[in-house]
Structure formats: structure tokens, C-alpha cells
Design an enzyme around this catalytic site. Sequence first.
Site, mmCIF file in Angstrom:
data_model
loop_
_atom_site.group_PDB
_atom_site.id
_atom_site.type_symbol
_atom_site.label_atom_id
_atom_site.label_comp_id
_atom_site.label_asym_id
_atom_site.label_seq_id
_atom_site.Cartn_x
_atom_site.Cartn_y
_atom_site.Cartn_z
ATOM 1 N N TYR A 299 -3.570 6.166 1.978
ATOM 2 C CA TYR A 299 -2.840 5.409 3.001
ATOM 3 C C TYR A 299 -3.775 4.488 3.794
ATOM 4 C CZ TYR A 299 1.614 7.286 1.825
ATOM 5 O OH TYR A 299 2.762 7.552 1.127
ATOM 6 N N HIS B 151 12.353 3.631 3.596
ATOM 7 C CA HIS B 151 11.258 4.563 3.309
ATOM 8 C C HIS B 151 10.240 4.644 4.437
ATOM 9 C CE1 HIS B 151 12.198 4.101 -1.295
ATOM 10 N NE2 HIS B 151 13.054 4.887 -0.667
ATOM 11 N N CYS C 282 -2.322 16.488 15.795
ATOM 12 C CA CYS C 282 -1.494 16.353 17.000
ATOM 13 C C CYS C 282 -2.018 17.309 18.082
ATOM 14 C CB CYS C 282 -0.069 16.730 16.597
ATOM 15 S SG CYS C 282 1.118 16.853 17.906
ATOM 16 N N CYS D 257 -0.471 19.606 19.323
ATOM 17 C CA CYS D 257 0.010 20.961 19.010
ATOM 18 C C CYS D 257 -0.819 21.606 17.900
ATOM 19 C CB CYS D 257 1.489 20.912 18.611
ATOM 20 S SG CYS D 257 1.774 20.398 16.904
ATOM 21 N N GLY E 172 12.507 -7.932 -6.283
ATOM 22 C CA GLY E 172 11.175 -7.331 -6.430
ATOM 23 C C GLY E 172 11.169 -5.815 -6.413
ATOM 24 N N GLU F 64 10.264 -9.473 -14.068
ATOM 25 C CA GLU F 64 10.582 -8.837 -15.362
ATOM 26 C C GLU F 64 11.991 -8.282 -15.339
ATOM 27 O OE1 GLU F 64 7.798 -5.684 -15.969
ATOM 28 O OE2 GLU F 64 6.087 -7.043 -15.880
ATOM 29 N N ALA G 52 9.448 -14.096 -6.612
ATOM 30 C CA ALA G 52 10.317 -14.221 -5.433
ATOM 31 C C ALA G 52 9.836 -15.335 -4.499
ATOM 32 C CB ALA G 52 10.349 -12.892 -4.688
HETATM 33 C C1 BJW Z 1 8.088 -9.066 -8.590
HETATM 34 C C2 BJW Z 1 6.978 -9.796 -8.251
HETATM 35 C C3 BJW Z 1 7.208 -11.034 -7.655
HETATM 36 C C4 BJW Z 1 6.260 -7.966 -9.072
HETATM 37 N N1 BJW Z 1 8.464 -11.446 -7.451
HETATM 38 N N2 BJW Z 1 9.328 -9.495 -8.389
HETATM 39 C C5 BJW Z 1 18.823 10.906 -8.817
HETATM 40 C C6 BJW Z 1 18.406 10.937 -10.131
HETATM 41 C C7 BJW Z 1 17.086 11.224 -10.438
HETATM 42 C C8 BJW Z 1 16.158 11.503 -9.444
HETATM 43 C C9 BJW Z 1 16.577 11.481 -8.143
HETATM 44 C C10 BJW Z 1 17.890 11.190 -7.842
HETATM 45 N N3 BJW Z 1 18.028 11.238 -6.489
HETATM 46 C C11 BJW Z 1 16.829 11.530 -5.946
HETATM 47 C C12 BJW Z 1 15.928 11.686 -6.925
HETATM 48 C C13 BJW Z 1 14.509 12.018 -6.748
HETATM 49 C C14 BJW Z 1 13.659 10.872 -6.297
HETATM 50 C C15 BJW Z 1 13.708 9.763 -7.357
HETATM 51 O O1 BJW Z 1 14.354 8.752 -7.222
HETATM 52 N N4 BJW Z 1 12.933 9.965 -8.420
HETATM 53 C C16 BJW Z 1 12.796 8.983 -9.487
HETATM 54 C C17 BJW Z 1 11.452 9.211 -10.159
HETATM 55 C C18 BJW Z 1 13.946 9.066 -10.429
HETATM 56 N N5 BJW Z 1 14.074 10.372 -4.999
HETATM 57 C C19 BJW Z 1 13.666 10.968 -3.883
HETATM 58 O O2 BJW Z 1 12.974 11.976 -3.920
HETATM 59 C C20 BJW Z 1 14.121 10.404 -2.561
HETATM 60 N N6 BJW Z 1 14.615 11.438 -1.751
HETATM 61 C C21 BJW Z 1 15.798 12.002 -1.963
HETATM 62 O O3 BJW Z 1 16.586 11.618 -2.778
HETATM 63 O O4 BJW Z 1 16.029 13.078 -1.142
HETATM 64 C C22 BJW Z 1 17.210 13.861 -1.313
HETATM 65 C C23 BJW Z 1 17.245 14.848 -0.169
HETATM 66 C C24 BJW Z 1 18.393 14.913 0.590
HETATM 67 C C25 BJW Z 1 18.441 15.830 1.662
HETATM 68 C C26 BJW Z 1 17.333 16.610 1.969
HETATM 69 C C27 BJW Z 1 16.187 16.493 1.235
HETATM 70 C C28 BJW Z 1 16.127 15.603 0.142
HETATM 71 C C29 BJW Z 1 12.938 9.820 -1.783
HETATM 72 C C30 BJW Z 1 12.298 8.672 -2.467
HETATM 73 C C31 BJW Z 1 11.086 8.223 -1.654
HETATM 74 C C32 BJW Z 1 10.279 7.151 -2.374
HETATM 75 N N7 BJW Z 1 9.053 6.945 -1.676
HETATM 76 C C33 BJW Z 1 8.135 5.921 -2.098
HETATM 77 C C34 BJW Z 1 6.839 6.055 -1.271
HETATM 78 C C35 BJW Z 1 7.088 5.567 0.148
HETATM 79 C C36 BJW Z 1 5.895 5.675 1.003
HETATM 80 C C37 BJW Z 1 4.765 4.792 0.544
HETATM 81 O O5 BJW Z 1 4.906 3.568 0.404
HETATM 82 O O6 BJW Z 1 3.690 5.356 0.309
HETATM 83 O O7 BJW Z 1 8.716 4.625 -1.925
HETATM 84 S S1 BJW Z 1 7.763 5.960 -3.853
HETATM 85 C C38 BJW Z 1 7.677 4.215 -4.057
HETATM 86 O O8 BJW Z 1 8.747 3.748 -4.929
HETATM 87 C C39 BJW Z 1 7.972 3.626 -2.663
HETATM 88 C C40 BJW Z 1 8.835 2.448 -3.016
HETATM 89 O O9 BJW Z 1 9.575 2.023 -1.884
HETATM 90 C C41 BJW Z 1 9.681 2.981 -4.154
HETATM 91 C C42 BJW Z 1 10.322 1.914 -4.993
HETATM 92 O O10 BJW Z 1 9.372 1.117 -5.639
HETATM 93 P P1 BJW Z 1 9.630 -0.442 -5.833
HETATM 94 O O11 BJW Z 1 9.662 -1.117 -4.524
HETATM 95 O O12 BJW Z 1 10.791 -0.652 -6.707
HETATM 96 O O13 BJW Z 1 8.258 -0.878 -6.511
HETATM 97 P P2 BJW Z 1 7.851 -0.919 -8.078
HETATM 98 O O14 BJW Z 1 6.385 -1.016 -8.134
HETATM 99 O O15 BJW Z 1 8.497 0.170 -8.840
HETATM 100 O O16 BJW Z 1 8.513 -2.267 -8.622
HETATM 101 C C43 BJW Z 1 8.046 -3.551 -8.227
HETATM 102 C C44 BJW Z 1 8.903 -4.583 -8.962
HETATM 103 O O17 BJW Z 1 8.547 -5.862 -8.491
HETATM 104 C C45 BJW Z 1 8.715 -4.589 -10.487
HETATM 105 O O18 BJW Z 1 10.005 -4.559 -11.091
HETATM 106 C C46 BJW Z 1 8.025 -5.942 -10.766
HETATM 107 O O19 BJW Z 1 8.439 -6.506 -11.990
HETATM 108 C C47 BJW Z 1 8.500 -6.767 -9.600
HETATM 109 N N8 BJW Z 1 7.620 -7.844 -9.173
HETATM 110 N N9 BJW Z 1 5.838 -9.043 -8.627
HETATM 111 C C48 BJW Z 1 9.507 -10.638 -7.873
HETATM 112 N N10 BJW Z 1 6.159 -11.834 -7.314
HETATM 113 ZN ZN ZN Z 2 2.687 18.295 16.857
#
Ligand code: BJW
Ligand code: ZN
Length: 245
Positions: free
Chosen positions: A65, A117, A146, A148, A185, A213, A229
Site C-alpha cells: 500500500y 472499494h 491505534c 486502543c 477501464g 481490450e 479512455a
Molecule cells: C484501459 C486502459 C486505458 C487499461 N483505457 N481501459 C460472485 C461470483 C464469484 C465470486 C464472487 C461473487 N461475489 C463475490 C465474489 C467474491 C469476490 C470476487 O468478485 N471474486 C472474483 C475473483 C470473482 N468479491 C468480493 O470478495 C467482494 N466482496 C463481497 O462480495 O463480499 C460479500 C460479503 C457480503 C456481506 C458480508 C461479507 C462479504 C469484494 C471485492 C473487493 C475487491 N477489492 C479490490 C482491492 C481494493 C483495494 C485496493 O485497491 O488495494 O478492488 S481487488 C481489485 O479489483 C480492486 C479493483 O477495484 C478491482 C477491480 O479491478 P479493475 O478496476 O477492473 O482493474 P483490472 O486491472 O482488472 O482491469 C483494468 C482494465 O482496464 C483492463 O480491462 C484493461 O484492459 C483496461 N485498461 N488501460 C481504458 N488506458
Molecule cells: Zn482502535
Amino acid sequence: MFSEQLIRKLKNAKIVAVLTGAGISAESGVPTFRGEEGLWKKFRPEELANFDAFMRNPTLVWEWYNYRKKIISEVEPNPAHYALVKLETLFENFYLITQNVDNLHRRVGNKTIYELHGNIMRNRCVDCNKNIEKVNFTNEDDLPRCDCGGLIRPDVVWFGEALPQQVLMNSFIAASKSEVFFSIGTSAVIQPAASLPLEAKQSGAYVVEINTEPTVISNLVDESILGKAGEILPQLVNKITIGLS
Ligand code: BJW
Ligand code: ZN
């Protein structure tokens, strides 16, 4: 590059929603998550962005981070971020839903932003949940804590954690009432964010994807525009503002 239908719909639309992902910040120099670029010291984001990984090795996760916070603090928003600020002024209701934690949409001044997120600039205690503004973390023996005694963590949503409930609900409402919905994106694989374009589509919105893509939703959207984008969005804004004063 843009269909006549899209331009006509945008010229008449009152409600527009946008979902952004890491790709929108790529042209600013912020690495995306997936693909080669997503690797940091050979770890996949999935191995670092979860609570168990943090409790097992908080130093490693904090290093990741801090590395990302440093990048983010040194970059500037790009033309895609600015185009979304302009776009917000063109519609009665405009909702910017982002998966990004990088704060760049706030820095450029969008007004209605739903951060699904969390935000990398915020921190909170794992025990008492208190928000903690500044953290100083320089070495392994100096993990941020913290008052605590609890460990401090970044205020972001990790795998297996619930998204902020109100923000998520507002995002689904925005998607379902939007007339035009953009997915920009994002690889659209992480749930529940990835369901938003489908929610919009099922509710009758015209759904447009902008990505360098094809993605898993490219075949489901009404229009898939391949390209950066930061190049496409400014052109789109120009196109729909022609003739407007
Ligand atoms: C361009 C470009 C340019 C490049 N122009 N384009 C249902 C089915 C299966 C699994 C699950 C489900 N429901 C939940 C899950 C589990 C899980 C999940 O989805 N798993 C998958 C592996 C399937 N989801 C979760 O766990 C979520 N929580 C949840 O559902 O909780 C339920 C619950 C309820 C009640 C109590 C308790 C629990 C939470 C998900 C959290 C994701 N967190 C992260 C990290 C955040 C912190 C950090 O930043 O460190 O979020 S992971 C990471 O992925 C981050 C992003 O926001 C997220 C999405 O990624 P993103 O933005 O799409 O990036 P990329 O790299 O994948 O793609 C970039 C794109 O840009 C590419 O396509 C390029 O081509 C393009 N690109 N240059 C335009 N110039
Ligand atoms: Zn605390």
C-alpha cells in the site's frame, strides 16, 4: 468511433451513470491490477488484498500500500478524469461509480462519486474501527497502531469483505435508472461491481464499454469502444457538446 445512436441518446439523456476501474488511471501512471502490470514483487493482488494476508503479514501488505500510495501521490489525473468532470455538467443527474481507491476522481472535482472499494488515503483500526488520518510506517517494528492497540489498516475493501452498504445500494439504483451507462477501464470480473453494467442493461439503459481490450462483458453491452479512455472520452465530450453553448 461513436454510433449515431449513442450520440443521439446522450444528447437527450437526463440520467447517466459511469462505472470506472483501474484502466482509467493507467494513463496517469497508476498500474492496473490484472495482467503483467498487476504483479508486485511476484504477488498477485488477490494474495495481498485480503484480511487474512494482512493479519498474517501486515508488513508485506503495508509495503504494497505504501508503494501504491507513493505512486498515486506523484501522478496527475489524465484527460479521461477531466472529461468525466465535463460530462457531469451536461446531465441533470450524473453518477460516477468507481472501483478505484486512488482518489483521482475527487482530485479533479467530480461531485457525485460512489467509491465502492474505499479510498487508499483513509485508514482505520481493525479492532475499534476508528478512522485514523495519518499513518507513519517506516519499518517492520513500527507497524501503525491505534490508541486502543489495534493494527491500523487501509480503509479499502478486500476480497471477502462487504462493500459499503449505502454506497453499493446507491450504485445499483443509479445503474437501474440510468438511460446511458458507461463501463470504463475495468475488466468487469470483480463482484458485485461487475454486475452494475448488467443491472443497467436489464433495466433498459444503453450500455457502453470503453476499454483497450475486449472483456467478459463486451458481448453483452450495446456498444464496445476499443481504445484508451484518455483519448476516447475527450472526443466523446466534444462530439456531444457540438452546437451547445
Ligand atoms: C484501459 C486502459 C486505458 C487499461 N483505457 N481501459 C460472485 C461470483 C464469484 C465470486 C464472487 C461473487 N461475489 C463475490 C465474489 C467474491 C469476490 C470476487 O468478485 N471474486 C472474483 C475473483 C470473482 N468479491 C468480493 O470478495 C467482494 N466482496 C463481497 O462480495 O463480499 C460479500 C460479503 C457480503 C456481506 C458480508 C461479507 C462479504 C469484494 C471485492 C473487493 C475487491 N477489492 C479490490 C482491492 C481494493 C483495494 C485496493 O485497491 O488495494 O478492488 S481487488 C481489485 O479489483 C480492486 C479493483 O477495484 C478491482 C477491480 O479491478 P479493475 O478496476 O477492473 O482493474 P483490472 O486491472 O482488472 O482491469 C483494468 C482494465 O482496464 C483492463 O480491462 C484493461 O484492459 C483496461 N485498461 N488501460 C481504458 N488506458
Ligand atoms: Zn482502535
